[in-house]
Write an enzyme that holds these catalytic residues in place. Structure first.
Site, PDB file in Angstrom:
ATOM      1  N   HIS A 190      -4.355   3.929   7.980  1.00 18.23           N
ATOM      2  CA  HIS A 190      -4.098   4.071   6.537  1.00 18.23           C
ATOM      3  C   HIS A 190      -4.360   5.513   6.096  1.00 18.23           C
ATOM      4  CE1 HIS A 190      -3.144   0.504   4.071  1.00 18.23           C
ATOM      5  NE2 HIS A 190      -3.560  -0.186   5.123  1.00 18.23           N
TER       6      HIS A 190
ATOM      7  N   SER B  85       0.828  -1.212   0.000  1.00 18.34           N
ATOM      8  CA  SER B  85       0.000   0.000   0.000  1.00 18.34           C
ATOM      9  C   SER B  85       0.859   1.257   0.000  1.00 18.34           C
ATOM     10  CB  SER B  85      -0.951   0.013   1.190  1.00 18.34           C
ATOM     11  OG  SER B  85      -1.957  -0.963   1.023  1.00 18.34           O
TER      12      SER B  85
ATOM     13  N   ASP C  94      -7.500   0.416  -3.206  1.00 21.13           N
ATOM     14  CA  ASP C  94      -6.908  -0.376  -2.123  1.00 21.13           C
ATOM     15  C   ASP C  94      -8.026  -0.982  -1.295  1.00 21.13           C
ATOM     16  OD1 ASP C  94      -5.065  -1.494  -0.411  1.00 21.13           O
ATOM     17  OD2 ASP C  94      -4.221   0.400   0.271  1.00 21.13           O
TER      18      ASP C  94
END
Length: 176
Positions: free
Chosen positions: A54, A20, A87
């Site tokens: 994230h 990621s 993602d």
């Protein structure tokens, strides 16, 4: 890797491999406005914390769209001048499996939407085939469907990068 992006890039790797972060760097390095299409659903506190981490790691400057199931619609809304990060394909597939959707039909819709997207797309996916054979039917089906999805994505991608231990390895490139 910075600069221009090909139409479709697949970044693949195991859990916590750094895929990621690498994919975010590709999109940020493009110099284009950044769109993040998230497929995760926050079903519990741990997942809510993971999503928040994230988001914090990405920082500002991203347009975030949540699309746990309908990636085709999210991709259809993209502007040509943007760079897109999806993602991830693994959570998207999981969401469809748990909803008992037609995986072949949903995969077809996703691949068509990726092909039609006017902006470059970087899609993240987990490699799930290097572990042991799962003990239950759902987990085996997931592993098999994920492997098939990854093969289809890699076949369509112009650039495929595997990330292991934070290190990117180009598996396929049609770049000059």
């Amino acid at each position: 890797m910075t600069g221009s992006l090909p139409p479709l890039t697949l970044v693949i790797g195991g859990a916590r491999s750094g895929k990621s972060a690498f994919a975010e760097g590709l999109v940020a390095g493009s110099g284009r406005p950044r769109r993040y299409i998230a497929t995760a659903e926050a079903w519990d506190d741990e997942m809510r914390d993971r999503i928040a981490r994230h988001r914090a790691d990405r920082g500002t400057g991203w347009i975030t769209v949540e699309a746990p199931l309908d990636l085709a619609a999210a991709l259809a809304a993209v502007r040509a001048e943007e760079a897109v990060l999806v993602d991830c394909a693994t959570l998207w597939l999981t969401n469809h499996l748990l909803a008992d959707h037609d995986i072949a039909a949903e995969t077809g819709r996703l691949l068509a939407a990726l092909s039609d997207c006017p902006a470059p797309v970087v899609i993240v996916s987990n490699e799930t085939g290097w572990g042991i054979v799962p003990e239950n039917a759902l987990a085996r089906r997931f592993r098999d469907e994920q492997g098939r999805l990854n093969q289809r994505l890699a076949g369509d991608a112009d650039l495929v990068v595997a990330v292991m231990a934070g290190l990117p390895m180009v598996l396929k490139s049609s770049l000059p």
